[in-house]
Scaffold this motif. Structure first.
Motif, PDB file in Angstrom:
ATOM      1  N   UNK A   1       0.844  -1.231   0.038  1.00 44.05           N
ATOM      2  CA  UNK A   1      -0.033   0.074   0.136  1.00 44.05           C
ATOM      3  C   UNK A   1       0.971   1.356  -0.071  1.00 44.05           C
ATOM      4  N   UNK A   2       0.371   2.233  -0.775  1.00 42.15           N
ATOM      5  CA  UNK A   2       1.253   3.387  -0.629  1.00 42.15           C
ATOM      6  C   UNK A   2       0.911   4.265   0.439  1.00 42.15           C
ATOM      7  N   UNK A   3       1.573   5.288   0.709  1.00 41.93           N
ATOM      8  CA  UNK A   3       1.327   6.376   1.879  1.00 41.93           C
ATOM      9  C   UNK A   3       0.073   6.859   1.548  1.00 41.93           C
ATOM     10  N   UNK A   4      -0.661   6.883   2.800  1.00 42.64           N
ATOM     11  CA  UNK A   4      -1.999   7.426   2.656  1.00 42.64           C
ATOM     12  C   UNK A   4      -2.086   8.905   2.273  1.00 42.64           C
ATOM     13  N   UNK A   5      -2.922   9.220   1.221  1.00 41.28           N
ATOM     14  CA  UNK A   5      -3.257  10.745   0.876  1.00 41.28           C
ATOM     15  C   UNK A   5      -3.811  11.335   1.914  1.00 41.28           C
ATOM     16  N   UNK A   6      -3.756  12.786   1.623  1.00 40.76           N
ATOM     17  CA  UNK A   6      -4.486  13.753   2.650  1.00 40.76           C
ATOM     18  C   UNK A   6      -6.349  13.408   2.225  1.00 40.76           C
ATOM     19  N   UNK A   7      -6.975  13.615   3.410  1.00 44.00           N
ATOM     20  CA  UNK A   7      -8.472  13.614   3.086  1.00 44.00           C
ATOM     21  C   UNK A   7      -8.821  14.340   1.878  1.00 44.00           C
ATOM     22  N   UNK A   8      -9.606  13.804   1.153  1.00 41.59           N
ATOM     23  CA  UNK A   8     -10.171  14.572  -0.186  1.00 41.59           C
ATOM     24  C   UNK A   8     -11.770  14.676   0.156  1.00 41.59           C
ATOM     25  N   UNK A   9     -12.080  16.070  -0.451  1.00 37.56           N
ATOM     26  CA  UNK A   9     -13.669  16.351  -0.186  1.00 37.56           C
ATOM     27  C   UNK A   9     -14.286  16.195  -1.534  1.00 37.56           C
ATOM     28  N   UNK A  10     -13.646  15.490  -2.264  1.00 38.97           N
ATOM     29  CA  UNK A  10     -14.433  15.192  -3.793  1.00 38.97           C
ATOM     30  C   UNK A  10     -14.563  13.644  -3.979  1.00 38.97           C
ATOM     31  N   UNK A  11     -15.591  13.308  -4.884  1.00 41.23           N
ATOM     32  CA  UNK A  11     -15.971  12.051  -5.079  1.00 41.23           C
ATOM     33  C   UNK A  11     -14.947  11.536  -6.205  1.00 41.23           C
ATOM     34  N   UNK A  12     -14.613  10.295  -6.170  1.00 42.36           N
ATOM     35  CA  UNK A  12     -13.828   9.564  -7.078  1.00 42.36           C
ATOM     36  C   UNK A  12     -14.698   9.498  -8.588  1.00 42.36           C
ATOM     37  N   UNK A  13     -13.851   9.680  -9.557  1.00 40.17           N
ATOM     38  CA  UNK A  13     -14.477   9.302 -11.096  1.00 40.17           C
ATOM     39  C   UNK A  13     -14.715   7.744 -10.969  1.00 40.17           C
ATOM     40  N   UNK A  14     -14.118   6.815 -10.242  1.00 38.26           N
ATOM     41  CA  UNK A  14     -14.111   5.689 -10.597  1.00 38.26           C
ATOM     42  C   UNK A  14     -14.966   4.957  -9.626  1.00 38.26           C
ATOM     43  N   UNK A  15     -16.213   4.172 -10.168  1.00 35.26           N
ATOM     44  CA  UNK A  15     -17.173   3.501  -9.228  1.00 35.26           C
ATOM     45  C   UNK A  15     -16.588   2.347  -8.353  1.00 35.26           C
ATOM     46  N   UNK A  16     -17.072   1.873  -7.425  1.00 39.87           N
ATOM     47  CA  UNK A  16     -16.477   0.943  -6.585  1.00 39.87           C
ATOM     48  C   UNK A  16     -16.352  -0.391  -7.286  1.00 39.87           C
ATOM     49  N   UNK A  17     -17.182  -0.712  -8.159  1.00 36.84           N
ATOM     50  CA  UNK A  17     -17.148  -1.927  -9.042  1.00 36.84           C
ATOM     51  C   UNK A  17     -16.035  -1.871  -9.909  1.00 36.84           C
ATOM     52  N   UNK A  18     -15.430  -0.504 -10.170  1.00 33.83           N
ATOM     53  CA  UNK A  18     -14.421  -0.515 -11.141  1.00 33.83           C
ATOM     54  C   UNK A  18     -13.206  -0.908 -10.663  1.00 33.83           C
ATOM     55  N   UNK A  19     -13.239  -0.476  -9.077  1.00 37.99           N
ATOM     56  CA  UNK A  19     -11.841  -0.506  -8.305  1.00 37.99           C
ATOM     57  C   UNK A  19     -11.627  -2.071  -8.031  1.00 37.99           C
TER      58      UNK A  19
END
Length: 116
Positions: free
Chosen positions: A97-115
């Motif tokens: 796992x990479x280092x955790x990113x800072x928290x984001x206030x935006x939605x991902x462009x990728x749906x869960x099923x795509x991950x």
């Protein structure tokens, strides 16, 4: 049981044991290990924190009812029955796992099923 909803407020996934995540139809999807989320293949897909599942870049993918922070949560859609849990496949070797990113206030462009 934790129920997860997508950016449209639709039920998308659930977790009965705090570890195994299933798609809403019951198909096994991913594993939570500490705050990291891995597909059963072992591929790192994101983070679980404060009631959110985020992608590898910290953008929000799914939320649970009590999620804290993040983007505005939509109204939850109509209640639909979840599927029967399918048999979990054996987990593959996990990515680092990479280092955790800072928290984001935006939605991902990728749906869960795509991950997963």
């Amino acid at each position: 049981m934790i129920e997860f909803f997508d950016r449209e407020g639709r039920p998308a996934a659930f977790c009965d044991d705090g570890r195994a995540i299933y798609h809403w139809d019951g198909r096994p999807a991913a594993i939570i290990d500490d705050d990291k989320v891995f597909a059963y293949s072992g591929r790192f897909v994101g983070w679980f924190s404060d009631g959110w599942i985020s992608d590898a870049h910290g953008h929000r993918v799914l939320f649970e009812f009590d999620a804290v922070g993040g983007p505005a949560k939509p109204e939850r859609g109509p209640r639909v029955s979840k599927g029967q849990r399918g048999q979990k496949p054996p987990p593959g070797p996990r990515d680092r796992a990479p280092a955790p990113p800072g928290p984001s206030a935006s939605w991902s462009e990728t749906a869960f099923a795509g991950l997963v």
